[in-house]
Design an enzyme around this catalytic site. Structure first.
Site, PDB file in Angstrom:
ATOM      1  CE1 TYR A  47      -3.469   2.754   0.727  1.00 16.50           C
ATOM      2  CE2 TYR A  47      -2.231   3.349   2.707  1.00 16.50           C
ATOM      3  CZ  TYR A  47      -3.162   3.584   1.909  1.00 16.50           C
ATOM      4  OH  TYR A  47      -3.846   4.478   2.187  1.00 16.50           O
ATOM      5  CD  GLU A  95      -7.694   8.096   5.922  1.00 20.81           C
ATOM      6  OE1 GLU A  95      -7.725   7.633   7.109  1.00 20.81           O
ATOM      7  OE2 GLU A  95      -6.854   7.588   5.209  1.00 20.81           O
ATOM      8  CD1 TRP A 153      -3.605   2.056   5.921  1.00 27.59           C
ATOM      9  CD2 TRP A 153      -5.650   2.792   6.094  1.00 27.59           C
ATOM     10  NE1 TRP A 153      -4.204   2.081   4.689  1.00 27.59           N
ATOM     11  CE2 TRP A 153      -5.255   2.580   4.822  1.00 27.59           C
ATOM     12  CE3 TRP A 153      -6.787   3.531   6.592  1.00 27.59           C
ATOM     13  CZ2 TRP A 153      -6.330   2.989   3.971  1.00 27.59           C
ATOM     14  CZ3 TRP A 153      -7.937   3.732   5.455  1.00 27.59           C
ATOM     15  CH2 TRP A 153      -7.657   3.329   4.279  1.00 27.59           C
TER      16      TRP A 153
END
Length: 211
Positions: A40, A62, A70
């Site tokens: 990522y 988010e 995350w």
């Protein structure tokens, strides 16, 4: 995206914020070990996202990340995309309470009622914004004149004057789960600011900010 700090250092790299991987590339500690996070970081994080669909998906994710890591959201992203009809604002805006209950029963995503409802609310607000500048243009209008140049994790801001102002404007427009910290993470993720560490191989790779 919420990052994880580390005091890891390497003898061959003067910047204590980065870790050199087996491939010889320097990354921050949070992206140096987990293959999913590394991929990522190397391919997505900080690259410009300027279309409505892309920005809406990232605002949504988010928002779901708030209070979580995350990595958790990233692992669940395929399930999120399936459950939320590919994050199509037009489809999500038409969700009813039945859809909310369906999502609350989906073990593949984060089952938080307020966050699910916020995604629906934000889809509707996104559609309303089309009459003016649109979500992507609105978010990018808060791009600062300069970007941070952090050498270590501790030098990376978690908010800025621009993220505070963006949060305030989105709330005024009817959006939810768009606090200043969440919006700064969004700005990092879609290239509005470059918080790649100066020693990272990704610094300046977005083309928005010089290395």
């Amino acid at each position: 995206m919420t990052q994880q700090s580390s005091s890891t250092t390497t003898a061959c790299v003067p910047d204590p914020g980065v870790v050199v991987g087996e491939d010889g590339l320097a990354r921050p500690a949070w992206a140096a070990v987990d293959p999913l996070l590394r991929d990522y970081y190397d391919t997505e994080w900080g690259m410009p996202v300027t279309d409505e669909h892309g920005v809406f998906e990232r605002v949504s994710l988010e928002g779901f990340q708030a209070g979580l890591s995350w990595a958790t959201i990233l692992r669940k992203r395929p399930a999120f995309r399936e459950a939320f009809d590919g994050f199509d604002p037009d489809v999500i805006a038409a969700y009813t309470e039945t859809d909310v209950e369906r999502l609350m029963a989906d073990a593949g995503i984060v089952r938080n009622r307020r966050k699910i409802q916020a995604a629906v609310t934000n889809a509707r607000a996104t559609i309303e914004l089309r009459e003016e500048m649109g979500l992507a243009d609105l978010v990018w209008s808060f791009q600062p004149d300069i970007t941070p140049r952090p050498r270590t994790f501790t030098e990376i801001p978690t908010t800025s004057d621009e993220s505070v102002a963006l949060s305030k404007e989105l709330r005024r427009r009817g959006f939810a789960f768009v606090g200043p910290t969440t919006m700064y993470a969004l700005m990092e993720a879609i290239g509005i600011v470059d918080t790649h560490l100066l020693g990272s191989h990704r610094r300046g790779s977005s083309g928005i900010w010089p290395s």
